[in-house]
Write a protein that holds these residues in place. Structure first.
Motif, mmCIF file in Angstrom:
data_model
loop_
_atom_site.group_PDB
_atom_site.id
_atom_site.type_symbol
_atom_site.label_atom_id
_atom_site.label_comp_id
_atom_site.label_asym_id
_atom_site.label_seq_id
_atom_site.Cartn_x
_atom_site.Cartn_y
_atom_site.Cartn_z
ATOM 1 N N SER A 275 -0.107 -2.617 -3.515
ATOM 2 C CA SER A 275 0.880 -2.200 -4.489
ATOM 3 C C SER A 275 1.300 -3.342 -5.364
ATOM 4 N N ALA A 276 1.870 -3.025 -6.520
ATOM 5 C CA ALA A 276 2.295 -4.049 -7.454
ATOM 6 C C ALA A 276 3.779 -4.316 -7.408
ATOM 7 N N ASN B 149 -0.148 -11.302 -9.745
ATOM 8 C CA ASN B 149 0.883 -10.329 -10.118
ATOM 9 C C ASN B 149 0.766 -9.008 -9.377
ATOM 10 N N GLU B 150 0.081 -9.017 -8.250
ATOM 11 C CA GLU B 150 -0.001 -7.828 -7.409
ATOM 12 C C GLU B 150 0.294 -8.216 -5.963
ATOM 13 N N ALA C 145 1.876 -13.489 -6.106
ATOM 14 C CA ALA C 145 1.411 -12.428 -5.199
ATOM 15 C C ALA C 145 1.971 -12.700 -3.809
#
Length: 465
Positions: free
Chosen positions: A18-19, A132-133, A152
Motif C-alpha cells: 500500500s501507499a 514513496n510506497e 518507504a
C-alpha cells in the motif's frame, strides 16, 4: 546438542502492498489503502527446528512458528523459487554458553528460533521496495525485503499471536522522518539479514502516538539475527523496542544521535559483531513502570562502542558472561546490579569505568566481578575505575587499571580472588582513594540517599589506604 523435529501448520496469508497508512498505536492497526494488491492462498508449511540445550536445560521452544506465504506476482513467484534453493543451505544456529549461577535466570532467555540465523525461504513472499510506497504485512510468515527506495516503510500490523520474519536481502531504505521498519503489532518479529543491507533516517522523526524514534521501531518483541551486515544511521535511536530486544547473530554498524540500541524490558545478546557510535548510550534498557525490568544480558559477541554517556546501561541488572568489548565513553558500564562473569574488556572512560548506582529498587547496589580480563584507563580528575554506591565484590578475573582512583565503594569491599594491577603495580587489597566519589556525594556514604554519587572511601568498611 541438537535434535531435529518437523512441524506442519496450515495457514492462510493475506499481504498488503500500500501507499499510505493510518496508525492507531501499539497493539492496534488501521490501514487506508490507496493502491492494494491482495491474494489469498492456503499453504501447508514445513519448518524444521533445532532443539537447543544449554547446561542440560532446554531452551524455550514456544517461538517455533511456521513460515506462511503467498504469491502476488511473477516477481514474487521467482522470489519463492530462489528462496527454495537458499533454504536447502545448511542451517546456522548460535549456541549460548550462559552462566546458570548468575543474578539473572538465563534458562529461557533465547528460543531455538531466536538462535537460528538462517530463514526457511521455501515458502517466503518477496517484496521489492519502491520509493514513496509502504509495505504492509498483516499475517504471520516469512517475507524477503529487497531493493532500494526512499520514503518507504515496512509496516508489520499482524495479530498478537503472529510471528513475522523479515529477511533483509540487500535492501536499502532512506527516509526523512519515519522508521524504515515499524512493528505496530505482532507476537514477535524477526529481522534476519541474509545479504548486506542499510536503513537510514536523515531527519527528525515525525511525531506519532507511539513516539516512533528509530530506524527500526517496534511495539513488540524484536529479534535481530542473520549472517550478513546491517548498517543503520539515525538522528535519534538506531533500534528501539517497547518490549524485549534480542540479538543472536549478524554484524551491526549503527550511528545514532542518541542510543544505538534501546529496549523497555530487556536487551539480550547471544552473539554478533557490533560497531556502535551513539550520542548517549550504546545499549540502554529501562522500564519506567517496572524497575525489576530494564536489564542487559550478554553471553557473547564483539563490541566496539563509542558513546557520549554510557557504553552499556541496564537500569536493573547488567550481566555479562562473555564477549569482547572495546568501550570509549563517559562511563563504560552502568547499572544497579552489575555482574561480570567473563569476557575481555578494554574500557576508556572520563567519569567511571564501571559504575553500580541505585537505579532500581528491585536489586541491591552491587558491582561483582567473578571472571574476565579488564584493561581500564581513566581520565584525569575525579574519576573511578570501579565505582559502587553499594558493595564491591571481586572473586576472579585479571584487572589492569590506570587511574587516580581504582576502587570506590560505599558498602563493603570484598576481594577473594583474581589479579589486581593498579598503575603498573600488583595490589592485594581494594585500596580506596580519598577522592573516592568526590565532593558530589558530600561526606561519605551518608549522603548517598540525598542523590550524591561518591564519598570519602577511606571511611567505608573494608577499605584501606
Amino acid at each position: 546438542m541438537f535434535n531435529k523435529k518437523a512441524k506442519y501448520t496450515a495457514m492462510i496469508l493475506t499481504a498488503m502492498f500500500s501507499a499510505s497508512v493510518t496508525l492507531t498505536g501499539c497493539g492496534a492497526s488501521g490501514t487506508t489503502a490507496e493502491q492494494t494488491v491482495e491474494t489469498q492462498e492456503t499453504e501447508t508449511v514445513s519448518e524444521a527446528s533445532e532443539e537447543v540445550q544449554n547446561n542440560e536445560t532446554e531452551q524455550n521452544t514456544d517461538d517455533t512458528g511456521a513460515a506462511a506465504s503467498e504469491s502476488q506476482s511473477a516477481d514474487d513467484t521467482q522470489g519463492v523459487e530462489e528462496g527454495a534453493e537458499t533454504a536447502a543451505a545448511e542451517t546456522t544456529v548460535t549456541t549460548v554458553a550462559a552462566n546458570t549461577d548468575g543474578v539473572l535466570d538465563t534458562t529461557d532467555l533465547f528460543s531455538e528460533r531466536d538462535l537460528t540465523q538462517t530463514a526457511d525461504l521455501s515458502e517466503a513472499v518477496t517484496y521489492t521496495v519502491s520509493s514513496n510506497e509502504d509495505i504492509h504485512i498483516t499475517e504471520a510468515g516469512v517475507y524477503v525485503i529487497q531493493g532500494t527506495a526512499s520514503e518507504a516503510t515496512v509496516y508489520v500490523e499482524a495479530e498478537d499471536t503472529d510471528k513475522v520474519q523479515l529477511v533483509l536481502n540487500g535492501v536499502s531504505i532512506t527516509n526523512t522522518d519515519t522508521p524504515c521498519i515499524y512493528v505496530v503489532s505482532a507476537d514477535k518479529v524477526f529481522v534476519t539479514t541474509s545479504s548486506d543491507s542499510s536503513l537510514t533516517v536523515t531527519g527528525t522523526f515525525a511525531e506519532d502516538e507511539e513516539n516512533a524514534d528509530a530506524a527500526i521501531f517496534s511495539c513488540e518483541d524484536l529479534v535481530l539475527n542473520g549472517t550478513a551486515a546491517l548498517t543503520i544511521q539515525s538522528g535519534d535511536v538506531g533500534v528501539d523496542t517497547k518490549d524485549d530486544l534480542k540479538v543472536t547473530g549478524g554484524t551491526y554498524t549503527i550511528t545514532a544521535g542518541t542510543k544505538a540500541f534501546e529496549a523497555n524490558d530487556s536487551i539480550r545478546i547471544a552473539d554478533g559483531t557490533f560497531t556502535l557510535n551513539a550520542g548517549t548510550d550504546g545499549l540502554h534498557a529501562e522500564n519506567n513502570d517496572d524497575d525489576s525490568l530494564g536489564y542487559v544480558y550478554i553471553a557473547g559477541g564483539t563490541f566496539t562502542i563509542t558513546a557520549g554517556d554510557d557504553g552499556i546501561h541496564g537500569v536493573s541488572v547488567v550481566q555479562i558472561d562473555g564477549g569482547a568489548f572495546t568501550i570509549s565513553a563517559a562511563e563504560g558500564i552502568e547499572g544497579t546490579y552489575i555482574q561480570l562473569n567473563g569476557g575481555t574488556f578494554d574500557i576508556s572512560a572520563s567519569d567511571d569505568g564501571i559504575n553500580a548506582a541505585s537505579k532500581s529498587s528491585s536489586y541491591a547496589v552491587t558491582l561483582e566481578l567473578t571472571g574476565g580480563d579488564y584493561t581500564i584507563v581513566m581520565g584525569s580528575g575525579d574519576t573511578d575505575a570501579l565505582d559502587s554506591n553499594g558493595n564491591l565484590i571481586i572473586s576472579g578475573g585479571t584487572l589492569d587499571i590506570t587511574a587516580t582512583s581504582a576502587f570506590d565503594y560505599d558498602g563493603t569491599g570484598t576481594y577473594t580472588g583474581g589479579t589486581l594491577i593498579v598503575n603498573g603495580e600488583t595490589v592485594t587489597s581494594l585500596t580506596q582513594s580519598m577522592m573516592g566519589g568526590g565532593m558530589q556525594g558530600g561526606m561519605g556514604g551518608m549522603n548517598r540517599g540525598m542523590g550524591g554519587t561518591g564519598g570519602m572511601g577511606s571511611m567505608q568498611p573494608g577499605g584501606s589506604m
